[in-house]
Design a protein around this motif. Structure first.
Motif, PDB file in Angstrom:
ATOM      1  N   VAL A   1      -9.162  -4.693   0.553  1.00 17.35           N
ATOM      2  CA  VAL A   1      -9.327  -4.496   2.097  1.00 17.35           C
ATOM      3  C   VAL A   1      -8.686  -3.292   2.663  1.00 17.35           C
ATOM      4  O   VAL A   1      -7.601  -3.042   2.064  1.00 17.35           O
TER       5      VAL A   1
ATOM      6  N   VAL B   1      -4.012 -12.877   3.540  1.00 12.06           N
ATOM      7  CA  VAL B   1      -5.312 -12.948   2.893  1.00 12.06           C
ATOM      8  C   VAL B   1      -5.015 -13.444   1.364  1.00 12.06           C
ATOM      9  O   VAL B   1      -5.565 -14.402   0.765  1.00 12.06           O
TER      10      VAL B   1
ATOM     11  N   VAL C   1     -12.797 -13.228   2.635  1.00 12.85           N
ATOM     12  CA  VAL C   1     -12.870 -11.776   2.969  1.00 12.85           C
ATOM     13  C   VAL C   1     -14.172 -11.432   3.506  1.00 12.85           C
ATOM     14  O   VAL C   1     -14.863 -10.197   3.483  1.00 12.85           O
TER      15      VAL C   1
ATOM     16  N   LEU D   1     -12.511 -12.609   7.897  1.00 14.73           N
ATOM     17  CA  LEU D   1     -11.444 -11.391   7.845  1.00 14.73           C
ATOM     18  C   LEU D   1     -11.056 -11.103   9.286  1.00 14.73           C
ATOM     19  O   LEU D   1      -9.841 -10.970   9.362  1.00 14.73           O
TER      20      LEU D   1
ATOM     21  N   HIS E   1      -7.412 -11.358  10.925  1.00  9.92           N
ATOM     22  CA  HIS E   1      -6.450 -10.108  11.212  1.00  9.92           C
ATOM     23  C   HIS E   1      -6.274 -10.208  12.547  1.00  9.92           C
ATOM     24  O   HIS E   1      -5.154 -10.003  12.993  1.00  9.92           O
TER      25      HIS E   1
END
Length: 536
Positions: free
Chosen positions: A88, A122, A164, A169, A173
């Motif tokens: 990531v 994550v 992801v 994602l 975030h």
């Protein structure tokens, strides 16, 4: 009021976690400075031994198998039978609203904290993960590399890749940022509102992150386009000192991976194209329309005026270096012609009087002198072989032998002088006499008013610095040129020959000049001896 932050995230799987761990932590080839400014591990992971921990965890759960795959270029590589880790990347803007300063350690710490929080969101509580914060990327923005082990260390279950996927994602975030009291922003000035030094595209951070993933994966597949990478390549070219006009700038840019074209009726427009590697190919792929950007879209720092300014700077540097090299060469030649230079040790001493340093690496000589012409004084070095073969270690031996002979004669004439013979100082640097003889026999009887003697070699005093020496040499040559003029008619044939060679007579070798001067002095000495004998 929530603090604003501009950040983007992307992710990808890898079947080679060792290569990924090396990429995020080990210095790049030729890199100056640290690869990362902060590193942390979560869930018991230690950054220094993270790859071993992840490998041991995969072995424990029987998921460390390997397979051989064929590469696009025909080669083969070994990779994991299963996905070994997830990568990531979290990039934070360096300019504009919500940016973090890559020069500010406090912003490094803030960015690293955001990376650790994202890793926890994550990876969860049972997967090993590392966070490395870097500022050495293509654009210099602060960014985090997060490496997450694909195997849960408590259950052995593989990571759910849907977590992801980009859309998911981004949600995770942004939700995390909001929970920490940040307002996620990606605001850019509307097109045409302001013509800044550099403009930022809305997708710039995201495409940069994709390019970082491509780099981290060992450049597998076709190189993705990134306007941030394009701008960085252009900046590197503009910083180079190899071009002095637009044509040579185009060549220099291509070496950096940028194609440059002028456009418009006035020719003031510039279009750049990012040259990209094809899959498994070191050659540049064909340029597509999406690879192109006009300079006006990138900002003022990329327009023709910036290119012209950099070319002007380089042309000035070239002129200054040529002048510097000429002055350095004159000082070295005068030192070699000095009667005291009979071996390397004595030669170094004569050079030091002129503030020139001689260094030897193996059998290669280099000369250094302090250059005070720029804004900051700095030591500049030139390899002897690039200045002249005569100035190399091998070439200098010839001068040492000549000077040994001259030194012996100088000693004999010194004895004659003490006996009242009135012998002339053999160690004088008679530049005018040399130039006048080359010119075809100018009046040497009047040279005494124009010649400059070397420092008194008996006590080594009176050494001239490089600037003073060059000034006197220049004055001597002007006098010699003046002395040549009455004899131009007698040199017509020689002049015609010079014109056939391009109008410039070949420069006489310094060793030939020193030998000729030594021979002339021997002849005069012999005549004086004969005259003294007749008088007896």
């Amino acid at each position: 009021m929530a603090e604003q932050i501009a950040a983007v995230v992307v992710a990808s799987p890898t079947r080679n976690s060792a290569r990924l761990s090396t990429y995020v932590s080990a210095p790049k080839k030729g890199q100056k400075g640290e690869r990362f400014v902060a590193a942390s591990g979560i869930n018991g992971c230690i950054p220094e031994v993270a790859e071993k921990q992840m490998r041991d965890n995969r072995k424990r759960w029987g998921k460390n198998g390997e397979r051989v795959v064929e590469l696009p270029n025909g080669g083969k590589a070994v990779e994991g039978e299963y996905v070994q880790a997830y990568h990531v990347i979290q990039s934070l803007a360096r300019d504009g609203v919500g940016s973090l300063d890559p020069e500010n350690p406090e912003d490094w710490e803030k960015a690293h904290g955001l990376g650790v929080d994202l890793a926890r969101e994550v990876a969860g509580k049972n997967r090993l993960a590392t966070v490395h914060t870097q500022i050495d990327g293509t654009t210099g923005c602060i960014h985090n590399h997060i490496v997450i082990d694909s195997i849960d260390k408590s259950t052995g279950r593989s990571f759910d890749s849907s977590r992801v996927k980009h859309a998911e994602l981004v949600k995770v975030h942004d939700r995390m940022l909001a929970g920490l009291g940040y307002e996620q922003v990606n605001r850019y000035a509307p097109p045409g509102v302001a013509k800044g030094a550099e403009k930022t595209e809305k997708s710039e951070l995201r495409t940069l992150a994709k390019h970082e993933l491509w780099e981290a994966s060992g450049r597998e597949g076709e190189e993705p386009f990134s306007v941030a990478v394009l701008k960085r390549r252009i900046r590197r070219t503009l910083e180079e000192e190899t071009f002095t006009d637009f044509e040579s700038f185009v060549d220099a840019a291509r070496e950096q991976g940028v194609d440059v074209q002028q456009r418009g009726q006035s020719g003031r427009g510039v279009t750049y194209a990012m040259l990209r590697r094809g899959a498994g190919d070191e050659e540049w792929r064909e340029i597509s329309p999406s690879d192109l950007r006009r300079s006006s879209k990138l900002g003022r720092d990329f327009e023709l005026g910036a290119i012209e300014k950099a070319a002007e700077r380089n042309a000035d540097l070239v002129a200054r270096r040529e002048q510097f090299d000429a002055q350095l060469r004159d000082g070295i030649e005068a030192s070699l012609a000095d009667i005291r230079s009979v071996d390397e040790g004595s030669y170094r001493g004569v050079l030091e009087e002129k503030r020139i340093v001689l260094e030897r690496e193996s059998d290669e000589w280099s000369y250094g002198v302090m250059d005070e012409s720029g804004p900051q004084a700095r030591m500049r070095w030139r390899k002897a072989s690039l200045l002249s073969n005569e100035l190399t270690q091998e070439g200098a031996q010839e001068f040492f032998e000549i000077n040994k002979g001259r030194s012996a004669d100088h000693g004999r004439l010194g004895q004659d002088r003490s006996a009242g013979t009135g012998a002339r100082d053999f160690g004088a640097v008679d530049v005018i006499e040399r130039d006048q003889r080359d010119a075809g026999g100018a009046d040497l009887d009047g040279r005494a008013s124009r010649r400059v003697a070397e420092p008194d070699h008996r006590d080594g005093a009176g050494a001239e610095d490089l600037e003073g020496l060059n000034a006197k040499l220049s004055e001597h040559r002007r006098c010699a040129e003046h002395a040549r003029r009455p004899h131009d008619d007698g040199r017509a044939d020689r002049g015609n020959s010079d014109q056939q060679q391009g109008g410039k007579a070949p420069r006489r070798k310094l060793s030939e000049q020193v030998r000729a001067r030594s021979a002339r002095d021997d002849e005069r000495s012999s005549r004086r001896d004969e005259g003294r004998g007749l008088g007896d």
